[in-house]
Design a protein around this motif. Structure first.
Motif, PDB file in Angstrom:
ATOM      1  N   ILE A   3      41.452  41.047  38.948  1.00 42.58           N
ATOM      2  CA  ILE A   3      40.221  41.216  39.705  1.00 42.58           C
ATOM      3  C   ILE A   3      39.864  42.696  39.702  1.00 42.58           C
ATOM      4  O   ILE A   3      40.739  43.567  39.787  1.00 42.58           O
ATOM      5  CB  ILE A   3      40.366  40.672  41.145  1.00 42.58           C
ATOM      6  CG1 ILE A   3      39.025  40.649  41.863  1.00 42.58           C
ATOM      7  CG2 ILE A   3      41.416  41.453  41.943  1.00 42.58           C
ATOM      8  CD1 ILE A   3      39.063  39.912  43.208  1.00 42.58           C
ATOM      9  N   CYS A  15      30.461  38.464  39.439  1.00 41.72           N
ATOM     10  CA  CYS A  15      29.811  38.133  40.708  1.00 41.72           C
ATOM     11  C   CYS A  15      28.924  39.314  41.084  1.00 41.72           C
ATOM     12  O   CYS A  15      29.432  40.377  41.446  1.00 41.72           O
ATOM     13  CB  CYS A  15      30.832  37.863  41.793  1.00 41.72           C
ATOM     14  SG  CYS A  15      30.114  37.620  43.433  1.00 41.72           S
ATOM     15  N   GLU A  60      27.453  34.155  40.876  1.00 40.54           N
ATOM     16  CA  GLU A  60      28.489  34.130  39.841  1.00 40.54           C
ATOM     17  C   GLU A  60      27.904  33.796  38.475  1.00 40.54           C
ATOM     18  O   GLU A  60      26.869  33.126  38.378  1.00 40.54           O
ATOM     19  CB  GLU A  60      29.566  33.082  40.154  1.00 40.54           C
ATOM     20  CG  GLU A  60      30.271  33.233  41.481  1.00 40.54           C
ATOM     21  CD  GLU A  60      29.694  32.327  42.544  1.00 40.54           C
ATOM     22  OE1 GLU A  60      30.433  31.950  43.468  1.00 40.54           O
ATOM     23  OE2 GLU A  60      28.502  31.991  42.436  1.00 40.54           O
ATOM     24  N   GLU A  72      31.562  42.259  40.985  1.00 36.35           N
ATOM     25  CA  GLU A  72      32.986  41.960  40.999  1.00 36.35           C
ATOM     26  C   GLU A  72      33.298  41.132  39.756  1.00 36.35           C
ATOM     27  O   GLU A  72      32.455  40.344  39.321  1.00 36.35           O
ATOM     28  CB  GLU A  72      33.294  41.159  42.263  1.00 36.35           C
ATOM     29  CG  GLU A  72      34.704  40.648  42.392  1.00 36.35           C
ATOM     30  CD  GLU A  72      34.843  39.596  43.495  1.00 36.35           C
ATOM     31  OE1 GLU A  72      35.945  39.470  44.035  1.00 36.35           O
ATOM     32  OE2 GLU A  72      33.859  38.901  43.773  1.00 36.35           O
ATOM     33  N   CYS A 130      32.848  33.097  44.212  1.00 31.93           N
ATOM     34  CA  CYS A 130      32.929  34.461  44.707  1.00 31.93           C
ATOM     35  C   CYS A 130      32.705  34.428  46.215  1.00 31.93           C
ATOM     36  O   CYS A 130      31.865  33.649  46.700  1.00 31.93           O
ATOM     37  CB  CYS A 130      31.852  35.277  44.011  1.00 31.93           C
ATOM     38  SG  CYS A 130      31.658  36.953  44.566  1.00 31.93           S
ATOM     39  N   LEU A 155      25.503  36.476  46.719  1.00 32.31           N
ATOM     40  CA  LEU A 155      26.523  36.535  45.688  1.00 32.31           C
ATOM     41  C   LEU A 155      26.149  35.548  44.585  1.00 32.31           C
ATOM     42  O   LEU A 155      25.929  34.370  44.875  1.00 32.31           O
ATOM     43  CB  LEU A 155      27.888  36.177  46.265  1.00 32.31           C
ATOM     44  CG  LEU A 155      28.361  36.996  47.462  1.00 32.31           C
ATOM     45  CD1 LEU A 155      29.652  36.409  48.045  1.00 32.31           C
ATOM     46  CD2 LEU A 155      28.566  38.450  47.075  1.00 32.31           C
ATOM     47  N   TRP A 202      37.925  35.832  44.946  1.00 31.81           N
ATOM     48  CA  TRP A 202      37.635  34.640  44.159  1.00 31.81           C
ATOM     49  C   TRP A 202      38.470  33.486  44.706  1.00 31.81           C
ATOM     50  O   TRP A 202      39.660  33.658  44.978  1.00 31.81           O
ATOM     51  CB  TRP A 202      37.970  34.853  42.688  1.00 31.81           C
ATOM     52  CG  TRP A 202      37.035  35.794  41.993  1.00 31.81           C
ATOM     53  CD1 TRP A 202      37.208  37.135  41.817  1.00 31.81           C
ATOM     54  CD2 TRP A 202      35.785  35.471  41.394  1.00 31.81           C
ATOM     55  NE1 TRP A 202      36.141  37.673  41.147  1.00 31.81           N
ATOM     56  CE2 TRP A 202      35.239  36.668  40.873  1.00 31.81           C
ATOM     57  CE3 TRP A 202      35.054  34.292  41.239  1.00 31.81           C
ATOM     58  CZ2 TRP A 202      34.013  36.717  40.196  1.00 31.81           C
ATOM     59  CZ3 TRP A 202      33.830  34.334  40.575  1.00 31.81           C
ATOM     60  CH2 TRP A 202      33.330  35.535  40.063  1.00 31.81           C
ATOM     61  N   MET A 223      36.243  41.498  48.791  1.00 28.86           N
ATOM     62  CA  MET A 223      35.648  40.504  47.907  1.00 28.86           C
ATOM     63  C   MET A 223      36.773  39.668  47.304  1.00 28.86           C
ATOM     64  O   MET A 223      37.876  40.168  47.086  1.00 28.86           O
ATOM     65  CB  MET A 223      34.855  41.176  46.795  1.00 28.86           C
ATOM     66  CG  MET A 223      33.843  42.193  47.269  1.00 28.86           C
ATOM     67  SD  MET A 223      32.444  41.461  48.124  1.00 28.86           S
ATOM     68  CE  MET A 223      31.579  40.717  46.743  1.00 28.86           C
ATOM     69  N   ARG A 226      36.200  45.639  40.338  1.00 26.03           N
ATOM     70  CA  ARG A 226      34.805  45.778  40.762  1.00 26.03           C
ATOM     71  C   ARG A 226      34.218  47.038  40.151  1.00 26.03           C
ATOM     72  O   ARG A 226      34.922  48.002  39.866  1.00 26.03           O
ATOM     73  CB  ARG A 226      34.675  45.767  42.286  1.00 26.03           C
ATOM     74  CG  ARG A 226      34.782  47.137  43.033  1.00 26.03           C
ATOM     75  CD  ARG A 226      36.125  47.647  43.095  1.00 26.03           C
ATOM     76  NE  ARG A 226      36.318  48.763  44.012  1.00 26.03           N
ATOM     77  CZ  ARG A 226      36.887  49.878  43.621  1.00 26.03           C
ATOM     78  NH1 ARG A 226      37.261  50.033  42.360  1.00 26.03           N
ATOM     79  NH2 ARG A 226      37.088  50.849  44.489  1.00 26.03           N
TER      80      ARG A 226
END
Length: 119
Positions: free
Chosen positions: A70, A22, A6, A79, A96, A4, A36, A34, A72
């Motif tokens: 949020i 991410c 960010e 994400e 993330c 992952l 944060w 997923m 994706r």
């Protein structure tokens, strides 16, 4: 192996906006949640938001509800966290994280990205 990464942090004035990204790799993430998290100086890490990668369902901490979104992009395996109406108390390192839907523990983490909101 899940990775992952960010990006998108920075310095912004109160009331401004930032979008964190991410980039995820190493798995097919349809069976993952997923999320944060963030950690401010001298404070414990706290949950911000999560998304079920397959269904797209979301959940937010009360402190960010109505201001953060949020999302994706499955095609890009990425994400996002759109942060609007930022406040100085949103200043933190944002991380993330990922976990399998069937587990409760987030066991994959990014390196973090700094968000600083000036008053």
């Amino acid at each position: 192996q899940v990775q992952l990464v960010e990006s998108g942090g920075g310095l912004v004035q109160a009331g401004g906006s930032l979008r964190l990204s991410c980039a995820a790799s190493g798995r097919t993430f349809s069976a993952y949640t997923m999320a944060w998290f963030r950690q401010a100086p001298g404070k414990e890490r706290e949950f911000v938001a999560r998304i079920n990668w397959g269904s797209g369902s979301t959940y937010y901490a009360d402190s960010v509800k109505g201001r953060f979104t949020i999302s994706r992009d499955s095609a890009k395996n990425t994400e996002y966290l759109q942060m609007n109406s930022l406040k100085p108390e949103d200043t933190a390192v944002y991380y993330c994280a990922a976990r399998l839907l069937v587990t409760q523990t987030f066991n994959y983490w990014g390196q973090g990205t700094q968000v600083t909101v000036s008053s």
